[in-house]
Design a protein around this motif. Structure first.
Motif, short mmCIF file in Angstrom:
data_model
loop_
_atom_site.label_atom_id
_atom_site.label_comp_id
_atom_site.label_asym_id
_atom_site.label_seq_id
_atom_site.Cartn_x
_atom_site.Cartn_y
_atom_site.Cartn_z
N THR A 97 42.84 30.50 51.14
CA THR A 97 43.50 31.87 50.46
C THR A 97 42.33 32.99 50.45
O THR A 97 41.53 32.81 50.07
CB THR A 97 44.34 31.59 49.49
OG1 THR A 97 43.66 31.02 48.29
CG2 THR A 97 45.48 30.64 49.73
N GLY A 100 42.76 37.03 49.01
CA GLY A 100 43.12 38.37 48.48
C GLY A 100 42.11 39.45 48.68
O GLY A 100 41.17 39.50 47.85
N GLU A 109 40.59 43.04 47.92
CA GLU A 109 41.07 44.35 47.40
C GLU A 109 40.36 45.55 48.25
O GLU A 109 39.24 45.29 48.53
CB GLU A 109 40.43 44.24 45.98
CG GLU A 109 41.18 43.19 44.91
CD GLU A 109 40.10 42.87 43.60
OE1 GLU A 109 39.87 43.80 43.26
OE2 GLU A 109 39.61 41.75 43.76
N PRO A 153 46.65 43.32 47.69
CA PRO A 153 47.87 42.37 47.98
C PRO A 153 47.90 41.18 47.23
O PRO A 153 46.98 41.01 46.54
CB PRO A 153 47.63 42.15 49.57
CG PRO A 153 46.26 41.91 49.76
CD PRO A 153 45.71 42.97 48.60
N ILE A 154 48.75 40.72 47.08
CA ILE A 154 48.97 39.21 46.66
C ILE A 154 48.32 38.25 47.73
O ILE A 154 48.47 38.53 48.99
CB ILE A 154 50.37 38.61 46.19
CG1 ILE A 154 50.97 39.53 45.55
CG2 ILE A 154 50.11 37.40 45.96
CD1 ILE A 154 52.52 39.23 45.17
N PHE A 155 47.29 37.34 47.33
CA PHE A 155 46.74 36.53 48.20
C PHE A 155 47.64 35.73 49.16
O PHE A 155 48.62 35.39 48.70
CB PHE A 155 45.54 35.67 47.51
CG PHE A 155 46.16 34.50 46.68
CD1 PHE A 155 46.42 33.42 47.26
CD2 PHE A 155 46.56 34.86 45.48
CE1 PHE A 155 47.06 32.35 46.58
CE2 PHE A 155 47.12 33.85 44.59
CZ PHE A 155 47.31 32.48 45.25
N ASN A 176 38.50 37.97 47.69
CA ASN A 176 38.74 36.65 46.69
C ASN A 176 39.31 35.49 47.78
O ASN A 176 40.34 35.54 48.20
CB ASN A 176 40.01 37.02 45.83
CG ASN A 176 39.62 38.47 44.93
OD1 ASN A 176 39.18 38.07 43.85
ND2 ASN A 176 39.97 39.55 45.29
N SER A 190 39.94 31.05 47.97
CA SER A 190 39.79 29.67 47.33
C SER A 190 40.20 28.72 48.59
O SER A 190 41.02 29.25 49.43
CB SER A 190 40.99 29.62 46.00
OG SER A 190 42.07 29.83 46.47
N ASN A 223 45.01 24.02 43.94
CA ASN A 223 43.77 24.86 44.37
C ASN A 223 42.55 24.28 43.69
O ASN A 223 42.34 23.97 42.46
CB ASN A 223 44.02 26.04 43.43
CG ASN A 223 42.91 27.07 43.63
OD1 ASN A 223 41.96 26.80 44.26
ND2 ASN A 223 42.98 28.18 42.94
N ARG A 269 30.86 42.51 36.42
CA ARG A 269 31.38 43.37 37.45
C ARG A 269 30.28 43.62 38.72
O ARG A 269 30.45 44.29 39.42
CB ARG A 269 31.87 44.63 37.18
CG ARG A 269 33.36 44.55 36.56
CD ARG A 269 34.41 44.50 37.50
NE ARG A 269 35.48 43.43 36.89
CZ ARG A 269 36.62 42.98 37.64
NH1 ARG A 269 36.50 43.38 38.83
NH2 ARG A 269 37.45 42.41 36.98
N LYS A 282 39.24 31.30 41.76
CA LYS A 282 38.78 31.75 43.12
C LYS A 282 37.12 32.17 43.06
O LYS A 282 36.92 32.46 42.09
CB LYS A 282 39.70 32.82 43.37
CG LYS A 282 39.71 33.94 42.65
CD LYS A 282 40.75 35.12 42.96
CE LYS A 282 41.01 35.99 41.63
NZ LYS A 282 40.35 36.64 41.15
N GLU A 328 35.01 35.53 44.13
CA GLU A 328 35.12 36.90 44.80
C GLU A 328 33.91 37.26 45.14
O GLU A 328 32.73 37.48 44.38
CB GLU A 328 35.52 37.68 43.56
CG GLU A 328 35.75 39.16 43.84
CD GLU A 328 36.37 39.93 42.79
OE1 GLU A 328 36.94 39.34 41.75
OE2 GLU A 328 36.09 41.24 42.69
P1 ADP Z 1 40.61 41.94 39.83
O1 ADP Z 1 39.39 41.33 40.63
O2 ADP Z 1 40.40 43.41 40.02
O3 ADP Z 1 40.57 41.55 38.41
P2 ADP Z 1 42.99 40.08 40.16
O4 ADP Z 1 42.39 39.09 39.41
O5 ADP Z 1 44.31 40.76 40.07
O6 ADP Z 1 41.96 41.40 40.35
O7 ADP Z 1 42.65 39.56 41.62
C1 ADP Z 1 42.49 40.18 42.75
C2 ADP Z 1 42.85 39.47 44.01
O8 ADP Z 1 42.51 38.13 43.96
C3 ADP Z 1 44.35 39.70 44.28
O9 ADP Z 1 44.41 40.14 45.64
C4 ADP Z 1 44.94 38.40 44.16
O10 ADP Z 1 46.05 37.92 44.81
C5 ADP Z 1 43.80 37.39 44.46
N1 ADP Z 1 43.91 36.06 44.03
C6 ADP Z 1 44.30 35.64 42.94
N2 ADP Z 1 44.00 34.23 43.04
C7 ADP Z 1 43.77 33.93 44.35
C8 ADP Z 1 43.32 32.66 45.13
N3 ADP Z 1 43.54 31.69 44.24
N4 ADP Z 1 42.89 32.76 46.17
C9 ADP Z 1 42.75 33.90 46.73
N5 ADP Z 1 43.03 35.18 46.28
C10 ADP Z 1 43.37 35.15 44.90
#
Ligand code: ADP
Ligand code: MG
Length: 706
Positions: free
Chosen positions: A216, A218, A220, A301-303, A349, A351, A358, A461, A471, A473
């Motif tokens: 998967t 996601g 940003e 988006p949502i992943f 992001n 995983s 997961n 960060r 996941k 990043e």
């Molecule tokens: P931030 O990194 O800014 O704190 P989030 O934690 O909300 O932001 O997540 C950022 C991105 O990671 C979003 O697109 C979210 O859908 C995605 N994400 C969350 N869980 C997973 C996963 N298991 N695999 C891939 N992407 C994921």
């Protein structure tokens, strides 16, 4: 004398009045996926048998049954016509990094009347002339044939414009010889490789290995918005997506007052329009906010499944650009449009799931935890062994201004795991329990590990590769880049690492050794060997680069350094072994990336020279002559001094422009150096010439007036 273009632009922007808050309008969630040929729509337009067969291909990765192509095509056509589409196109991702499409109408004639046609063959293969796409020598113009092949795992969708619509069919793009000419083909291959390796690894833990593996993503997406009036007055933005000149404004991001600030009405209207369009395309746009730099924003988006998420990210970038235009704005996706403020990235992001689990989720029962720690260890090994490839996958002229340029994240790849995981990892290395556990030797998979609260993991960060709860990043990809590149590498190197660990576990099992002891010793050995890649500190801190060098971590600050990884024998062998790239495909990636880099640098150099000579120099000359004349009046000492200062900079401008002209005949290093020297003089002139005489919109205007 004054520059009327700029003042007119300012006046025009000042006239823009965003609409007042409106009465509640219909909510668009029910439009989600309305322009996508998937889900309910499939069942509505296809017979149950065909729909089942197609879904098996999509969901289970079953080979596509060629017998259903005609039925699917007919259904797609009726659906697309009913949704107002007149044309169809094979939509693909060539090595330019952009998307490509060539439209054909559904129209045919029977001599007298218009009829519509779209066959299974039209759906499954296309034959665009491939000769004008970069191929890195794979396809020469005398063998110009290229093929696009339907990718049923990414559903067809409808793209709308002012007075019509087009059915888009996501496809892979290959040469006559079968070699990949695009970014999607290797991505699909890498997904297969990782899926097979994941199944092999989980089998070592007693699971069947029969469930589906999904990777998967996601992404940003960061971007800047500037008002089009200013954009059009900046030839550098227009031609390269970044400003090659511009003195820092008094206020930029020092006050940190933009991040998560109230979103201006005009921008929010734009974002809303973007989201409605994305939702119709089935893209789950979720998060929107102001980013760190002024005029910088993010959409996330949502992943989703990786292949789909990559396609969707390409569409997100397109929709952002087009919606911006409609709103009198320009969306800048370049990694560094403005010097001195943050650049834009695309946090990746990622995983891996086996079935519904997961594998990057710590889990609550011993087996889940053991798998989690094994997967984590494998990823640590993969990143440490192949950091050079990950770095190469995000190389590019734009990203050079972020990575390796004192910006987030640094060009040295390291992994952040957070304090709690670091503690557990050190327990594994030591082979004993730490303070966070009960006494006794830690036996992974038997004892329960300390619970890992999910959201406590990421306060860092600055790390290029961070574990963020469930996941990883990867923060190095550039805002303009196709997500496929880094994920091809990530999938492949993780597959290799999964295979390595599975191989060791299988060997031990064959020798009837105790599973838990074997696993414990294996994880300990692997982590010991690769723990230099773990770094929980501040990636910007000045000491880190020296420390990283001491640890032997590779540091490739520029694109041409980074790309060398593609030419390394062992890297070519790795991709060949996993069937992701042939050696010729690897060589072509190197050639295309290197050509693109050099071309971009040259274009930037040429536009800088043109602006310096045709816009800045004339303004400075005029000012010099006028002030020189004024300086001859009695008592005008200060004017004389000013004229001398302008004269001096003018001379330097002339010299540095000539130097850049000469450098443009040579290599990129020379061009970059000459551009830097020229920029210093031009920005110096910007700081002393009368504001009204300055020929280019200034940073304070582009970043704050919108
Ligand atoms: P931030 O990194 O800014 O704190 P989030 O934690 O909300 O932001 O997540 C950022 C991105 O990671 C979003 O697109 C979210 O859908 C995605 N994400 C969350 N869980 C997973 C996963 N298991 N695999 C891939 N992407 C994921
Ligand atoms: Mg993030």
């Amino acid at each position: 004398m004054s520059n009327r273009n700029r003042s007119q632009a300012l006046a025009a922007v000042s006239e823009i009045r965003p609409a007042a808050p409106a009465a509640p309008s219909p909510i668009h969630f029910d439009e989600f996926g309305a322009d996508v040929f998937a889900g309910e729509t499939l069942r509505e337009y296809l017979t149950p048998a065909v729909s089942k067969s197609l879904e098996a291909t999509v969901k289970k990765g079953a080979p596509l049954d060629p017998a259903i192509a005609n039925d699917v095509a007919a259904a797609m056509k009726s659906w697309a016509l009913a949704r107002g589409a007149t044309h169809y196109t094979h939509w693909f991702l060539p090595l330019t990094g952009a998307t490509a499409e060539k439209h054909d109408a559904f129209l045919e004639t029977d001599g007298d009347h218009a009829i519509t046609a779209f066959s299974g063959k039209n759906l499954v293969v296309g034959e665009p002339d491939a000769s004008s796409f970069p191929s890195g020598g794979i396809r020469s113009t005398f063998e110009a044939r290229g093929y696009t092949a339907w990718d049923p795992t990414s559903p067809a969708f409808i793209k709308r414009h002012g007075n019509g619509a087009t059915l888009c069919i996501p496809t892979a793009f290959c040469a006559y010889t079968g070699e990949a000419l695009d970014k999607k083909t290797p991505l699909l291959r890498s997904l297969q490789a990782l899926s097979a390796a994941t199944k092999r690894l989980v089998r070592c833990f007693g699971l069947s290995g029969d469930e589906r593996v999904t990777v998967t993503l996601g992404p940003e997406q960061e971007y800047f918005l500037v008002d089009k009036h200013f954009y059009l007055l900046r030839p550098d933005l227009l031609q390269t997506g970044r400003t090659v000149f511009g003195a820092p404004p008094a206020k930029h991001q020092q006050l940190e007052d933009h991040y998560f600030g109230t979103i201006r009405a005009r921008v929010l209207n734009f974002m809303t329009e973007v989201e409605h369009e994305l939702w119709r395309l089935g893209i789950p746009a979720k998060t929107r906010h102001n980013e760190v730099a002024p005029a910088q924003f993010e959409i996330a988006p949502i992943f989703e499944e990786l292949n789909l998420a990559c396609d969707h990210n390409m569409l997100v970038m397109e929709v952002l650009r087009q919606a911006a235009e409609r709103n009198g704005l320009v969306c800048l996706l370049h990694e560094k449009p403005f010097a001195g403020v943050n650049g834009s990235g695309k946090h990746n992001n990622w995983s891996v799931c086996y079935g519904k689990t997961n594998l990057l989720n710590p889990g609550s029962e011993p087996r889940e935890n053991a798998i989690f720690l094994t997967v984590l260890t494998a990823i640590v090994r993969a990143i440490d062994s192949h950091a050079d490839l990950l770095r190469a996958a995000v190389a590019g002229a734009g990203n050079d201004h972020r990575l390796g340029a004192n910006e987030a994240p640094p060009a040295v790849i390291s992994i952040y795991v957070g304090d709690q995981l670091a503690d557990i990892i050190s327990q594994i290395v030591k082979g004993v329990a730490g303070p966070s556990r009960k006494a006794g030797t830690m036996r992974i998979g038997v004892d329960t590990l300390p619970p890992l609260p999910r959201d406590a993991t990421d306060r860092n960060r600055t790390s290029p590769f961070a574990f963020t709860g469930n996941k990883f990043e990867f923060r190095a990809p550039g805002s303009s880049q196709n997500c496929a590149g880094p994920n091809v590498v990530l999938n492949t190197i993780v597959a290799e690492s999964f295979d390595y660990l599975a191989g060791e576990l299988e060997k031990a099992a064959a020798a009837k050794k105790d599973f838990h002891e074997t696993l414990q010793a294996l994880l300990q050995k692997v982590i010991k060997k690769h723990q230099r890649i773990l770094f929980n500190g501040d990636g910007y801190a000045s000491g880190w680069l020296a420390e990283a060098a001491k640890r032997g971590l590779p540091n490739a600050p520029t694109t041409m350094d980074a790309l060398k990884a593609y030419a390394k024998k062992e890297n070519i062998a790795l991709f060949e072994r996993y069937g992701v790239f042939s050696s010729r495909e690897m060589a072509s990636r190197y050639d295309v990336a290197s050509d693109e880099y050099h071309t971009r640098v040259r274009i930037e150099g040429e536009i800088a020279l043109e602006i310096a000579r045709t816009m800045v120099a004339p303004a400075a000359r005029k000012e010099f002559l006028a002030s020189k004349a004024a300086g001859s009046a009695p008592g005008a000492k200060a004017v004389q001094a000013y004229a001398a200062q302008v004269g001096k900079l003018l001379g330097a401008l002339d010299r540095n422009a000539n130097a850049l002209e000469k450098a443009l005949l040579g290599k990129h290093e020379g061009i970059i150096k000459a551009m830097k020297d020229l920029r210093e003089v031009v920005d110096g002139l910007e700081k002393i010439l009368p504001d009204a005489a300055w020929p280019l919109p200034k940073y304070r205007e582009m970043l704050f007036v919108y």
